[in-house]
Design a protein around this motif. Structure first.
Motif, PDB file in Angstrom:
ATOM      1  N   VAL A   1      -2.233  -1.386   0.645  1.00 35.25           N
ATOM      2  CA  VAL A   1      -1.696  -2.663   0.705  1.00 35.25           C
ATOM      3  C   VAL A   1      -2.327  -3.481  -0.605  1.00 35.25           C
ATOM      4  O   VAL A   1      -3.333  -4.232  -0.304  1.00 35.25           O
ATOM      5  CB  VAL A   1      -1.741  -3.373   1.973  1.00 35.25           C
ATOM      6  CG1 VAL A   1      -0.707  -4.552   2.139  1.00 35.25           C
ATOM      7  CG2 VAL A   1      -1.595  -2.442   3.037  1.00 35.25           C
ATOM      8  N   HIS A   2      -1.299  -4.005  -1.404  1.00 34.07           N
ATOM      9  CA  HIS A   2      -1.716  -4.534  -2.444  1.00 34.07           C
ATOM     10  C   HIS A   2      -1.697  -6.316  -2.477  1.00 34.07           C
ATOM     11  O   HIS A   2      -2.364  -6.981  -2.882  1.00 34.07           O
ATOM     12  CB  HIS A   2      -0.798  -4.484  -3.809  1.00 34.07           C
ATOM     13  CG  HIS A   2      -1.040  -2.918  -4.108  1.00 34.07           C
ATOM     14  ND1 HIS A   2       0.181  -2.117  -3.908  1.00 34.07           N
ATOM     15  CD2 HIS A   2      -2.249  -2.328  -4.688  1.00 34.07           C
ATOM     16  CE1 HIS A   2      -0.498  -0.708  -4.293  1.00 34.07           C
ATOM     17  NE2 HIS A   2      -1.880  -1.106  -4.877  1.00 34.07           N
ATOM     18  N   GLU A   3      -0.754  -6.794  -1.553  1.00 34.84           N
ATOM     19  CA  GLU A   3      -0.594  -8.103  -1.350  1.00 34.84           C
ATOM     20  C   GLU A   3      -0.113  -8.333   0.161  1.00 34.84           C
ATOM     21  O   GLU A   3       0.607  -7.401   0.734  1.00 34.84           O
ATOM     22  CB  GLU A   3       0.466  -8.851  -2.259  1.00 34.84           C
ATOM     23  CG  GLU A   3       0.153  -8.355  -3.673  1.00 34.84           C
ATOM     24  CD  GLU A   3      -0.888  -9.248  -4.290  1.00 34.84           C
ATOM     25  OE1 GLU A   3      -1.412 -10.165  -3.501  1.00 34.84           O
ATOM     26  OE2 GLU A   3      -1.371  -9.026  -5.359  1.00 34.84           O
ATOM     27  N   ALA A   4      -0.306  -9.459   0.676  1.00 33.76           N
ATOM     28  CA  ALA A   4      -0.151  -9.787   2.165  1.00 33.76           C
ATOM     29  C   ALA A   4       1.636  -9.637   2.370  1.00 33.76           C
ATOM     30  O   ALA A   4       2.032  -9.516   3.471  1.00 33.76           O
ATOM     31  CB  ALA A   4      -0.476 -11.091   2.661  1.00 33.76           C
TER      32      ALA A   4
ATOM     33  N   TYR B   1      -6.080   1.087   6.898  1.00 31.77           N
ATOM     34  CA  TYR B   1      -5.731   0.249   5.705  1.00 31.77           C
ATOM     35  C   TYR B   1      -6.826  -0.084   4.828  1.00 31.77           C
ATOM     36  O   TYR B   1      -8.085  -0.107   5.051  1.00 31.77           O
ATOM     37  CB  TYR B   1      -5.460  -1.183   6.319  1.00 31.77           C
ATOM     38  CG  TYR B   1      -4.337  -1.205   7.120  1.00 31.77           C
ATOM     39  CD1 TYR B   1      -2.988  -1.246   7.117  1.00 31.77           C
ATOM     40  CD2 TYR B   1      -4.746  -0.839   8.768  1.00 31.77           C
ATOM     41  CE1 TYR B   1      -1.838  -1.043   8.011  1.00 31.77           C
ATOM     42  CE2 TYR B   1      -3.433  -0.865   9.767  1.00 31.77           C
ATOM     43  CZ  TYR B   1      -2.281  -0.924   9.389  1.00 31.77           C
ATOM     44  OH  TYR B   1      -1.423  -1.033  10.275  1.00 31.77           O
ATOM     45  N   SER B   2      -6.420  -0.133   3.360  1.00 28.77           N
ATOM     46  CA  SER B   2      -7.158  -0.651   2.491  1.00 28.77           C
ATOM     47  C   SER B   2      -6.396  -1.663   1.864  1.00 28.77           C
ATOM     48  O   SER B   2      -5.325  -1.624   0.951  1.00 28.77           O
ATOM     49  CB  SER B   2      -7.442   0.357   1.108  1.00 28.77           C
ATOM     50  OG  SER B   2      -8.064   1.283   1.640  1.00 28.77           O
ATOM     51  N   ARG B   3      -6.723  -3.040   2.545  1.00 30.22           N
ATOM     52  CA  ARG B   3      -5.915  -4.071   1.830  1.00 30.22           C
ATOM     53  C   ARG B   3      -6.854  -4.768   0.608  1.00 30.22           C
ATOM     54  O   ARG B   3      -7.583  -5.447   0.761  1.00 30.22           O
ATOM     55  CB  ARG B   3      -6.077  -5.400   3.218  1.00 30.22           C
ATOM     56  CG  ARG B   3      -5.272  -4.812   4.310  1.00 30.22           C
ATOM     57  CD  ARG B   3      -5.150  -6.002   5.434  1.00 30.22           C
ATOM     58  NE  ARG B   3      -4.866  -5.275   6.755  1.00 30.22           N
ATOM     59  CZ  ARG B   3      -5.405  -4.745   7.613  1.00 30.22           C
ATOM     60  NH1 ARG B   3      -6.888  -4.457   7.624  1.00 30.22           N
ATOM     61  NH2 ARG B   3      -5.064  -4.396   8.822  1.00 30.22           N
ATOM     62  N   VAL B   4      -6.273  -4.240  -0.421  1.00 26.99           N
ATOM     63  CA  VAL B   4      -7.088  -4.397  -1.797  1.00 26.99           C
ATOM     64  C   VAL B   4      -6.868  -5.958  -2.019  1.00 26.99           C
ATOM     65  O   VAL B   4      -7.946  -6.497  -2.746  1.00 26.99           O
ATOM     66  CB  VAL B   4      -6.585  -3.705  -2.946  1.00 26.99           C
ATOM     67  CG1 VAL B   4      -6.882  -2.231  -2.614  1.00 26.99           C
ATOM     68  CG2 VAL B   4      -5.114  -3.801  -3.041  1.00 26.99           C
ATOM     69  N   TYR B   5      -5.977  -6.617  -1.358  1.00 31.11           N
ATOM     70  CA  TYR B   5      -6.087  -8.224  -1.819  1.00 31.11           C
ATOM     71  C   TYR B   5      -6.897  -8.861  -1.172  1.00 31.11           C
ATOM     72  O   TYR B   5      -7.421 -10.193  -1.222  1.00 31.11           O
ATOM     73  CB  TYR B   5      -4.616  -8.932  -1.608  1.00 31.11           C
ATOM     74  CG  TYR B   5      -4.162  -8.890  -0.025  1.00 31.11           C
ATOM     75  CD1 TYR B   5      -4.454  -9.825   0.892  1.00 31.11           C
ATOM     76  CD2 TYR B   5      -3.493  -7.468   0.668  1.00 31.11           C
ATOM     77  CE1 TYR B   5      -4.250  -9.599   2.268  1.00 31.11           C
ATOM     78  CE2 TYR B   5      -3.166  -7.519   1.808  1.00 31.11           C
ATOM     79  CZ  TYR B   5      -3.509  -8.390   2.603  1.00 31.11           C
ATOM     80  OH  TYR B   5      -2.965  -8.405   3.900  1.00 31.11           O
TER      81      TYR B   5
ATOM     82  N   LEU C   1       1.752   1.448  -1.106  1.00 29.44           N
ATOM     83  CA  LEU C   1       2.740   0.403  -1.246  1.00 29.44           C
ATOM     84  C   LEU C   1       2.968  -0.299  -2.475  1.00 29.44           C
ATOM     85  O   LEU C   1       2.189  -0.103  -3.515  1.00 29.44           O
ATOM     86  CB  LEU C   1       2.480  -0.598   0.061  1.00 29.44           C
ATOM     87  CG  LEU C   1       2.465  -0.068   1.424  1.00 29.44           C
ATOM     88  CD1 LEU C   1       1.948  -1.231   2.511  1.00 29.44           C
ATOM     89  CD2 LEU C   1       3.794   0.465   1.780  1.00 29.44           C
ATOM     90  N   GLY C   2       4.099  -1.491  -2.602  1.00 28.73           N
ATOM     91  CA  GLY C   2       4.358  -1.925  -3.516  1.00 28.73           C
ATOM     92  C   GLY C   2       3.473  -3.335  -3.778  1.00 28.73           C
ATOM     93  O   GLY C   2       2.634  -3.519  -3.201  1.00 28.73           O
ATOM     94  N   GLY C   3       3.796  -3.882  -4.771  1.00 29.90           N
ATOM     95  CA  GLY C   3       3.254  -5.298  -5.315  1.00 29.90           C
ATOM     96  C   GLY C   3       3.704  -5.679  -6.719  1.00 29.90           C
ATOM     97  O   GLY C   3       4.280  -4.924  -7.099  1.00 29.90           O
TER      98      GLY C   3
END
Length: 240
Positions: A7-10, A30-34, A52-54
């Motif tokens: 996940v790139h952004e919330a 999850y890998s919430r990179v943000y 996912l997108g971003g």
């Protein structure tokens, strides 16, 4: 099934993908990179990787976005494909997938934001995972770019504004430039994060404004996505 989300952004949340995981009794990680959460080092416990997108692109540098490492994500995708995992890329994730496999991301002919139809190609109609899509299907969009193609890639669906909407890179590897995971909640997050961008793009023919975005229906596309994912899981289990 263990499903791992990058996940790139919330505001680019898994949406209907997460609903599908919960409804099927699968497990999610999850890998919430943000939030600077790490990408997985070990793929043994992952069956399906969903990137996912971003707002970033494959060429975005760490200097431009310190929490986004395009090279590391491409390497993760390449490892997952080599390990015969199921892999789905969405928007930016699809563009990273193409790059990871040797296809250069390019600009789409048109920016697309909102709900617009995609049309299945002959290859798409021949793919059993998309048997319920029909010839055309209204789906969500929020992009300016599109994934690169490899020598073996098959374009399964296109839209009037973008000729690469769904791409098969392998039997278990699919890139979706479109956003079939949109829900009203995800749309609100995206509208909130868009600032003045939507107003600036208001004259573009494939860009809808917030009142239309909020009025769009998302349930039908979600259900078609679930059918694809169920078929993907079935094919994945057959390889084990």
């Amino acid at each position: 099934m263990n499903v791992h989300f990058v996940v790139h952004e919330a505001f680019e949340s898994p949406g209907a993908y997460e609903t599908w995981v919960q409804s099927r009794g699968h497990q999610a990680s999850y890998s919430r990179v943000y939030l600077h959460e790490a990408l997985p080092e070990n793929l043994d416990d992952i069956d399906l990787l969903v990137v996912l997108g971003g707002p970033q692109g494959p060429s975005t540098t760490l200097e431009e976005c310190p929490h986004f490492d395009a090279a590391a994500e491409c390497a993760l995708i390449a490892r997952a494909v080599a390990a015969n995992k199921a892999v789905v890329g969405v928007c930016l994730g699809a563009q990273l997938m193409g790059e990871a496999l040797g296809g250069k991301c390019v600009h789409s002919p048109e920016a697309e934001i909102g709900n617009f139809p995609i049309t299945l190609t002959e290859a798409g109609k021949a793919n059993a995972k998309f048997a319920d899509f029909g010839d055309t299907l209204e789906v969500g969009h929020w992009h300016n770019d599109m994934p690169g193609l490899t020598a073996d890639a098959k374009i399964l669906a296109a839209s009037e504004g973008c000729p690469r909407q769904i791409i098969e890179y392998g039997k278990l590897v699919y890139g979706f430039q479109c956003h079939m995971e949109f829900t009203p909640e995800v749309i609100e997050l995206l509208i909130g994060a868009s600032g003045e961008d939507l107003v600036k793009l208001s004259q573009r023919r494939f860009v809808q404004q917030p009142p239309t975005l909020r009025a769009n229906g998302y349930t039908a596309m979600n259900q078609k996505l679930f059918g694809f994912l169920d078929a993907l899981v079935s094919d994945y289990k057959a390889t084990r």
